[in-house]
Motif scaffolding. Structure first.
Motif, PDB file in Angstrom:
ATOM      1  N   SER A   1       6.451  31.589  31.409  1.00  0.00           N
ATOM      2  CA  SER A   1       6.223  32.813  31.003  1.00  0.00           C
ATOM      3  C   SER A   1       5.704  33.393  32.588  1.00  0.00           C
ATOM      4  O   SER A   1       5.695  34.569  32.794  1.00  0.00           O
ATOM      5  CB  SER A   1       5.164  32.989  30.105  1.00  0.00           C
ATOM      6  OG  SER A   1       3.732  32.603  30.581  1.00  0.00           O
TER       7      SER A   1
ATOM      8  N   VAL B   1       8.166  35.742  34.641  1.00  0.00           N
ATOM      9  CA  VAL B   1       7.760  37.185  34.044  1.00  0.00           C
ATOM     10  C   VAL B   1       6.627  37.709  34.500  1.00  0.00           C
ATOM     11  O   VAL B   1       6.587  38.974  35.398  1.00  0.00           O
ATOM     12  CB  VAL B   1       7.960  37.587  32.659  1.00  0.00           C
ATOM     13  CG1 VAL B   1       7.769  38.965  32.505  1.00  0.00           C
ATOM     14  CG2 VAL B   1       9.199  36.926  32.195  1.00  0.00           C
TER      15      VAL B   1
ATOM     16  N   TYR C   1       5.937  38.022  38.411  1.00  0.00           N
ATOM     17  CA  TYR C   1       7.027  38.667  39.276  1.00  0.00           C
ATOM     18  C   TYR C   1       6.329  39.817  40.192  1.00  0.00           C
ATOM     19  O   TYR C   1       5.741  40.572  39.934  1.00  0.00           O
ATOM     20  CB  TYR C   1       8.080  39.197  38.306  1.00  0.00           C
ATOM     21  CG  TYR C   1       9.394  39.991  39.203  1.00  0.00           C
ATOM     22  CD1 TYR C   1      10.240  38.862  40.020  1.00  0.00           C
ATOM     23  CD2 TYR C   1       9.434  41.203  39.101  1.00  0.00           C
ATOM     24  CE1 TYR C   1      11.251  39.527  40.435  1.00  0.00           C
ATOM     25  CE2 TYR C   1      10.528  41.805  39.853  1.00  0.00           C
ATOM     26  CZ  TYR C   1      11.628  40.976  40.707  1.00  0.00           C
ATOM     27  OH  TYR C   1      12.494  41.386  41.269  1.00  0.00           O
TER      28      TYR C   1
END
Length: 172
Positions: free
Chosen positions: A88, A91, A94
């Motif tokens: 995860s 994401v 990012y």
């Protein structure tokens, strides 16, 4: 012209409390790694539903109880959940190139669900939209507001679709 609609993008780096938000995200991954799905998902739900910035009060709270969310307390040994595992981080960790997004020929719409107001994903949505000079769109329901009863956490899919259609009609 192309359009992208980003609904509750969980890009923690845009928050004023980014370091604390990243620490909170690390907490649910650590709970998952140590105790399995129920503990990890309970910690994720606690993080995702927290109102406002991640303060000392958040970190001082007791660990979320899986049973409070109808989740299993026992550890099945699996560690392959894409939301709760290290995967995860690609994401939530990012770092968006705001200048590149602003210069892109693609129209960008950032939205969040009305039930998400004050939570981390509403805050990230508002922050990203602000950096792009946009107003976020308020969608009906919650993070999964487009889902029906089969999801286990139903939203308002028809109302969500009407709002989405209205957004797309205004910009096409």
């Amino acid at each position: 012209m192309s359009t992208v609609v980003a609904h509750e993008p969980p890009l923690l780096a845009v928050l004023p409390d980014a370091a604390a938000a990243e620490r909170a995200a690390a907490g649910y991954r650590e709970a998952y790694a140590a105790k399995g799905f129920g503990a990890g998902m309970a910690a994720f739900i606690a993080m995702a539903s927290w109102q406002g910035e991640f303060t000392d009060d958040y970190f001082a709270a007791p660990a979320a109880d899986p049973a409070a969310f109808g989740l299993p307390a026992e550890d099945d040994g699996a560690r392959d959940d894409p939301l709760l595992s290290e995967r995860s981080w690609q994401v939530v960790g990012y770092r968006a190139d705001i200048a590149a997004l602003a210069a892109a020929p693609t129209r960008i719409v950032i939205g969040y669900g009305e039930e998400s107001t004050g939570t981390v994903t509403a805050r990230t949505s508002t922050a990203i939209a602000g950096r792009l000079g946009l107003q976020p769109v308020l969608f009906p329901s919650h993070h999964g507001g487009f889902t029906g009863p089969e999801s286990g956490y139903p939203g308002e899919p028809e109302a969500f679709a009407r709002t989405l259609r209205g957004v797309l009609d205004r910009i096409s």
